[in-house]
Design an enzyme around this catalytic site. Structure first.
Site, mmCIF file in Angstrom:
data_model
loop_
_atom_site.group_PDB
_atom_site.id
_atom_site.type_symbol
_atom_site.label_atom_id
_atom_site.label_comp_id
_atom_site.label_asym_id
_atom_site.label_seq_id
_atom_site.Cartn_x
_atom_site.Cartn_y
_atom_site.Cartn_z
ATOM 1 N N LYS A 178 29.192 -27.393 51.245
ATOM 2 C CA LYS A 178 29.606 -26.081 50.729
ATOM 3 C C LYS A 178 29.752 -25.074 51.873
ATOM 4 O O LYS A 178 29.337 -25.345 53.008
ATOM 5 C CB LYS A 178 28.583 -25.564 49.717
HETATM 6 C C1 PLP Z 1 28.927 -28.588 44.253
HETATM 7 C C2 PLP Z 1 29.231 -28.258 42.857
HETATM 8 C C3 PLP Z 1 28.235 -28.188 41.852
HETATM 9 C C4 PLP Z 1 26.783 -28.530 42.009
HETATM 10 O O1 PLP Z 1 26.310 -28.824 43.180
HETATM 11 P P1 PLP Z 1 24.920 -29.554 43.554
HETATM 12 O O2 PLP Z 1 25.346 -30.718 44.355
HETATM 13 O O3 PLP Z 1 24.179 -29.888 42.328
HETATM 14 O O4 PLP Z 1 24.221 -28.510 44.356
HETATM 15 C C5 PLP Z 1 28.619 -27.796 40.594
HETATM 16 N N1 PLP Z 1 29.887 -27.500 40.293
HETATM 17 C C6 PLP Z 1 30.874 -27.578 41.205
HETATM 18 C C7 PLP Z 1 32.263 -27.224 40.784
HETATM 19 C C8 PLP Z 1 30.591 -27.978 42.511
HETATM 20 O O5 PLP Z 1 31.587 -28.088 43.400
#
Ligand code: PLP
Length: 397
Positions: free
Chosen positions: A210
């Site tokens: 992220k």
């Molecule tokens: C990354 C992501 C999440 C959740 O991420 P975790 O890996 O649980 O921290 C949820 N929704 C979207 C659209 C994502 O890209």
């Protein structure tokens, strides 16, 4: 870790000495969980986003789960959401035995189509005969108990905000809770307002790919003090915290964010503008080189997106070139790439449980077939972008 300059990773965190020092400092204290770092991270995060409260959790998925609980979703209750997303945005509804009501997306942005959402909500709230067509096939026969429509769960796909004003208008008309899945969109702005302030609850995520990372981690933001207290209780085994009204037993979880992760998050948050602008620069290199490419369409940023927060760089492959062939040809020269997203309703578990089949959401399915995420991060060099683009531009069907 040393990296071969010839290998281009799919994604990479952007870390400096300040992050390493912050994590090490925690290890010199006795507080490894629920200490001063998470409090400082939450305060700084709420201030950055512009909400009254921020509650740290151990993943974006945990945050979405707690948001769904706050929205009152129980067995058979309906939540309108997008099939064009990472699977967690729909799974969180299933954790509470809710039913996802998928609505197709806008072909330009890949975000929920607000007109179709309005049609779905209107039909479902009226419980009209047309309401059935919005339900998953396995729920259309009316045998299973059907609860109430409780919430909308839009996702800001790839870091571009969903069309929140029309979605909020529909939600307000029917008293629905709106949960923003902002896991891909920290710092993005919709009509000059930051993601996280657009709905009633929003969730951010900090997995290493992220825009900012805590290793594993997430953050829930809201202006409602009662929900913030509920999230603090639920993340901590349902313990009674702060408010007397929470003084009863509830089923809780261990969704706590530890102090090392919080310290890392705080250090990343302090560098967030730099992190986002470096990503924007890499995206601009891609867009510059791929502008006018015959077989690749670069991302469309709509006028309502007054600030894009680049999570991934996704091109659309034009026929007669095939996305999967492009992926294979990139892989052959050591360049990773991913189909992004694979539609949620077509995942084996969703087909089996809800009876979905291809054809249900044509725009989502089309995007799922042509979208290709290229290697992308804020630490990617211009040379690496050049290599990817040169390889792409040489491809012919
Ligand atoms: C990354 C992501 C999440 C959740 O991420 P975790 O890996 O649980 O921290 C949820 N929704 C979207 C659209 C994502 O890209």
């Amino acid at each position: 870790m040393s990296t071969d300059p010839m290998t281009i990773p799919m994604s990479a965190p952007d870390l400096t000495e300040s992050e390493r020092a912050a994590v090490t400092a925690v290890l010199n204290t006795p507080f490894l969980s629920l200490g001063p770092q998470i409090e400082a991270f939450e305060r700084a995060f709420a201030a950055y986003v512009g909400t009254s409260h921020a509650v740290g959790v151990n993943s974006g998925t945990s945050g979405l789960h707690l948001a769904v609980i706050a929205a009152g979703v129980g067995e058979g209750d309906l939540v309108v959401t997008t099939p064009f997303s990472f699977i967690a945005s729909a799974n969180c509804i299933l954790y509470e035995r809710g039913i996802p009501v998928f609505v197709d997306v806008d072909p330009l942005t890949g975000n929920l189509d607000p007109d179709q959402v309005e049609a779905a909500v209107t039909d479902l709230m009226a419980r009209s005969p047309q309401a059935r067509r919005w339900l998953p096939p396995a729920w259309r026969e009316g045998k299973a108990r059907r609860g109430e429509l409780k919430a909308l769960l839009p996702v800001h796909a790839y870091g571009q905000p969903a069309a929140m004003d029309p979605l909020m208008a529909v939600a307000q008309r029917y008293g629905l809770t709106v949960i923003e899945d902002a896991c891909e969109a920290i710092g993005a702005e919709y009509r000059h307002r930051r993601t996280g302030t657009l709905g009633h609850i929003a969730v951010f995520a900090f997995y290493p790919n992220k825009q900012m990372t805590t290793g594993e981690g997430g953050m829930i933001v809201t202006d409602r003090a009662d929900w913030a207290a509920l999230f603090r209780s639920l993340r901590n085994q349902g313990r009674d915290v702060f408010d007397a009204w929470l003084n009863h037993t509830r089923l809780g979880y261990n969704y706590r964010l530890d102090e090392m992760s919080a310290a890392l998050g705080l250090a990343q948050l302090q560098r967030l503008e730099e992190l986002l602008s470096r990503r924007a620069r890499v995206a601009a290199w891609y867009t510059e080189r791929l502008a006018g490419a015959e077989f690749f369409q670069t991302p469309t940023i709509v006028a309502d997106t007054t600030r894009m927060s680049w999570f991934v760089y996704v091109v659309r492959v034009r026929p007669p070139l095939h996305r999967d062939a492009v992926m294979r040809r990139l892989a052959a020269v050591g360049i990773p790439s991913r189909p992004y997203f694979t539609p949620i309703h077509l995942q084996p578990f969703y087909r089996q449980r809800f009876g979905f089949a291809p054809g249900a959401f044509p725009v989502t399915e089309h995007l799922g077939e042509v979208s290709l995420a290229l290697p992308f991060s804020g630490v990617m060099s211009e040379d690496q972008v050049d290599r990817v683009c040169t390889t792409l531009l040489r491809m012919t069907p």
